[in-house]
Design an enzyme around this catalytic site. Structure first.
Site, PDB file in Angstrom:
ATOM      1  N   GLY A   1       0.835  -1.199   0.000  1.00 61.15           N
ATOM      2  CA  GLY A   1       0.000   0.000   0.000  1.00 61.15           C
ATOM      3  C   GLY A   1       0.868   1.246   0.000  1.00 61.15           C
ATOM      4  O   GLY A   1       1.976   1.239   0.530  1.00 61.15           O
TER       5      GLY A   1
ATOM      6  N   ARG B   1       3.198 -16.019  -5.961  1.00 59.14           N
ATOM      7  CA  ARG B   1       1.815 -16.529  -5.913  1.00 59.14           C
ATOM      8  C   ARG B   1       0.956 -15.720  -6.891  1.00 59.14           C
ATOM      9  O   ARG B   1       0.110 -14.916  -6.497  1.00 59.14           O
ATOM     10  CB  ARG B   1       1.301 -16.371  -4.471  1.00 59.14           C
ATOM     11  CG  ARG B   1       0.181 -17.287  -4.116  1.00 59.14           C
ATOM     12  CD  ARG B   1      -0.181 -17.108  -2.645  1.00 59.14           C
ATOM     13  NE  ARG B   1      -1.617 -16.973  -2.451  1.00 59.14           N
ATOM     14  CZ  ARG B   1      -2.458 -17.974  -2.430  1.00 59.14           C
ATOM     15  NH1 ARG B   1      -2.031 -19.196  -2.565  1.00 59.14           N
ATOM     16  NH2 ARG B   1      -3.765 -17.768  -2.275  1.00 59.14           N
TER      17      ARG B   1
ATOM     18  N   ASP C   1       5.563  -5.394   5.623  1.00 57.25           N
ATOM     19  CA  ASP C   1       6.029  -6.750   5.953  1.00 57.25           C
ATOM     20  C   ASP C   1       5.791  -7.744   4.813  1.00 57.25           C
ATOM     21  O   ASP C   1       6.667  -8.573   4.534  1.00 57.25           O
ATOM     22  CB  ASP C   1       5.432  -7.250   7.277  1.00 57.25           C
ATOM     23  CG  ASP C   1       3.952  -6.985   7.372  1.00 57.25           C
ATOM     24  OD1 ASP C   1       3.372  -6.414   6.426  1.00 57.25           O
ATOM     25  OD2 ASP C   1       3.349  -7.360   8.388  1.00 57.25           O
TER      26      ASP C   1
ATOM     27  N   THR D   1       5.006   1.580   6.175  1.00 56.00           N
ATOM     28  CA  THR D   1       3.582   1.294   6.308  1.00 56.00           C
ATOM     29  C   THR D   1       3.034   2.250   7.351  1.00 56.00           C
ATOM     30  O   THR D   1       3.699   2.504   8.372  1.00 56.00           O
ATOM     31  CB  THR D   1       3.256  -0.142   6.743  1.00 56.00           C
ATOM     32  OG1 THR D   1       1.872  -0.189   7.143  1.00 56.00           O
ATOM     33  CG2 THR D   1       4.092  -0.632   7.913  1.00 56.00           C
TER      34      THR D   1
ATOM     35  N   ASP E   1       0.872   1.489   9.296  1.00 58.81           N
ATOM     36  CA  ASP E   1       0.501   0.678  10.472  1.00 58.81           C
ATOM     37  C   ASP E   1       1.610   0.598  11.524  1.00 58.81           C
ATOM     38  O   ASP E   1       1.345   0.227  12.663  1.00 58.81           O
ATOM     39  CB  ASP E   1       0.158  -0.748  10.033  1.00 58.81           C
ATOM     40  CG  ASP E   1      -1.120  -0.815   9.225  1.00 58.81           C
ATOM     41  OD1 ASP E   1      -1.724   0.246   8.991  1.00 58.81           O
ATOM     42  OD2 ASP E   1      -1.518  -1.919   8.825  1.00 58.81           O
TER      43      ASP E   1
ATOM     44  N   ASP F   1       3.929  -1.583  11.886  1.00 62.00           N
ATOM     45  CA  ASP F   1       4.001  -2.918  12.483  1.00 62.00           C
ATOM     46  C   ASP F   1       5.093  -3.813  11.895  1.00 62.00           C
ATOM     47  O   ASP F   1       5.060  -5.026  12.078  1.00 62.00           O
ATOM     48  CB  ASP F   1       2.631  -3.609  12.361  1.00 62.00           C
ATOM     49  CG  ASP F   1       2.206  -3.821  10.907  1.00 62.00           C
ATOM     50  OD1 ASP F   1       2.922  -3.367   9.999  1.00 62.00           O
ATOM     51  OD2 ASP F   1       1.155  -4.446  10.691  1.00 62.00           O
TER      52      ASP F   1
ATOM     53  N   ARG G   1      -4.307  -3.077  11.028  1.00 61.62           N
ATOM     54  CA  ARG G   1      -4.985  -4.383  11.019  1.00 61.62           C
ATOM     55  C   ARG G   1      -4.450  -5.336  12.081  1.00 61.62           C
ATOM     56  O   ARG G   1      -5.210  -6.072  12.691  1.00 61.62           O
ATOM     57  CB  ARG G   1      -4.934  -5.013   9.637  1.00 61.62           C
ATOM     58  CG  ARG G   1      -3.576  -5.049   9.025  1.00 61.62           C
ATOM     59  CD  ARG G   1      -3.654  -5.525   7.600  1.00 61.62           C
ATOM     60  NE  ARG G   1      -2.510  -4.997   6.880  1.00 61.62           N
ATOM     61  CZ  ARG G   1      -2.290  -5.172   5.609  1.00 61.62           C
ATOM     62  NH1 ARG G   1      -3.143  -5.844   4.897  1.00 61.62           N
ATOM     63  NH2 ARG G   1      -1.224  -4.674   5.034  1.00 61.62           N
TER      64      ARG G   1
END
Ligand code: F6P
Length: 365
Positions: A14, A82, A118, A140, A142, A144, A186
């Site tokens: 993001g 992926r 992360d 980020t 966040d 985190d 989150r």
């Protein structure tokens, strides 16, 4: 490893304020300090999969230090390990990391700076294990990412959330209302906790501390008995509702972190309405927290991280992330990074300070 002469840079995951300032620092440091060329890949790892890139020189980064978002584009759904593919039996995923390595080889790159959270830094670590020299810059809102005290973008988001809480304070007080404010975060409640501390949030609900509605309501009613006929409730999107878990908005297939949260503000608001005598309103700050100009702290951090990341590649380092530890920028090995997000310590100094000034976490009383 010989000194790299040509490196790549990508802004993955993001977006957040400060990403452009970090790209600018990477480009300026690479050219002026190390005589390197820089190629920027577009839209996160997608640009490395589809070979979308542009050369970056002084002119490309001029005037970008204060610019929000990322001029390179970002994506938080393109994991090269992926990649979703169409198969007759239904959706399937393929490892296309070899395509990224081929792109890097085609451009003659000798290193890649990954500016990411992360999820993106995990991808960076896996690419390094496949032979690509990488250095990570943690970003980020966040806050985190494990291994760094602060991530790029957090201070800007905190500033936006604090400003929003200040504004909501006056309208909540005027109407004698409870105002529930949903902020991002989150896995970790850093934005909720620190904005709550900075702006006088009365209740702070975070993923790290289980809460009960009755305890929150009791706190709000106790405030009312002291003459405070309004309350500001700050809730992190990842807070777990009693008996209900987190509130999921959407699943994004192909994303390194497919679960998108959102909606806990409404849930908390409706639950409290039944328990308190005040009107309750809720606000979701959402992506506003990721927008706009970075704060001076984030601009300076971006410069420090950018210069340090290029310095690491110039020193022949790979598989490291630059990190703020105390007052210093250091290198830390990506492989040694904890798989767990860096969460708020419920018994730590921040929470104790908040409790010390009467913040309600909904776990007492
Ligand atoms: O990790 C940054 C973050 O803004 C989180 O706070 C939030 O949960 C998520 O990204 C939102 O993702 P998206 O932009 O895909 O909605």
């Amino acid at each position: 490893m010989p000194r790299p002469q040509h490196i790549g840079v990508v802004t993955a995951g993001g977006d957040c304020p400060g990403m452009n300032a970090a790209v600018r620092a990477v480009v300026k440091a690479a050219i002026t300090r190390h005589a390197m060329r820089v190629t920027g890949f577009l839209d996160g790892f997608s640009g490395l999969l589809t070979d979308q890139s542009r050369p970056l020189g002084f002119d490309d980064v001029a005037g970008t230090v204060a610019l929000g978002g990322t001029m390179l584009g970002a994506s938080n759904r393109d994991d090269p390990f992926r990649v979703p593919v169409e198969r007759p039996g239904g959706p399937a995923y393929e490892d296309r990391s070899h395509v990224v390595l081929a792109t890097v080889a085609r451009h003659g790159l000798e290193g890649l700076v990954v500016i990411g959270g992360d999820g993106s830094l995990t991808i960076a670590r896996r690419l390094e294990a496949r032979g690509l020299p990488v250095v990570g810059i943690p970003k980020t809102i966040d806050n985190d990412v494990p291994g760094t005290d602060v991530t790029l973008g957090f201070d800007s988001a905190l500033t936006i959330a604090t400003d929003a809480l200040d504004r909501l304070h006056t309208t909540a007080a005027s109407h004698h209302r409870v105002m529930v404010v949903e902020v991002m975060g989150r896995h970790a409640g850093w934005i909720a906790l620190e904005a709550g501390l900075a702006a006088g949030g009365d209740v702070v609900l975070i993923p790290e501390i289980a809460f009960r509605y009755e305890a929150v309501a009791a706190g709000i009613l106790a405030r009312a008995r002291r003459g405070r006929r309004f309350s500001i409730v700050v809730v992190a999107e990842g807070a777990r509702c009693p008996g209900g878990g987190t509130v999921v908005r959407q699943i994004v297939e192909g994303s390194p972190e497919p679960v998108r949260l959102g909606g806990v503000g409404a849930v908390v608001s409706h639950a409290l309405e039944a328990l308190v005598s005040f009107e309750v309103r809720y606000v979701v700050l959402g992506h506003v927290q990721r927008g706009g100009s970075p704060t001076p702290f984030d601009r300076i951090l971006a410069a420090r991280f950018g210069v340090a990341a290029v310095g690491a590649l110039a020193d022949g380092e790979s598989g490291v992330m630059v990190a703020l530890r105390g007052q210093r920028v250091e290198r830390t090995r990506l492989a040694a990074m904890s798989p767990e997000p860096r969460r708020v310590d419920p018994h730590g100094e921040h929470v104790a300070t908040a409790r010390g000034i009467g913040t309600i976490f909904g776990d007492e009383g």
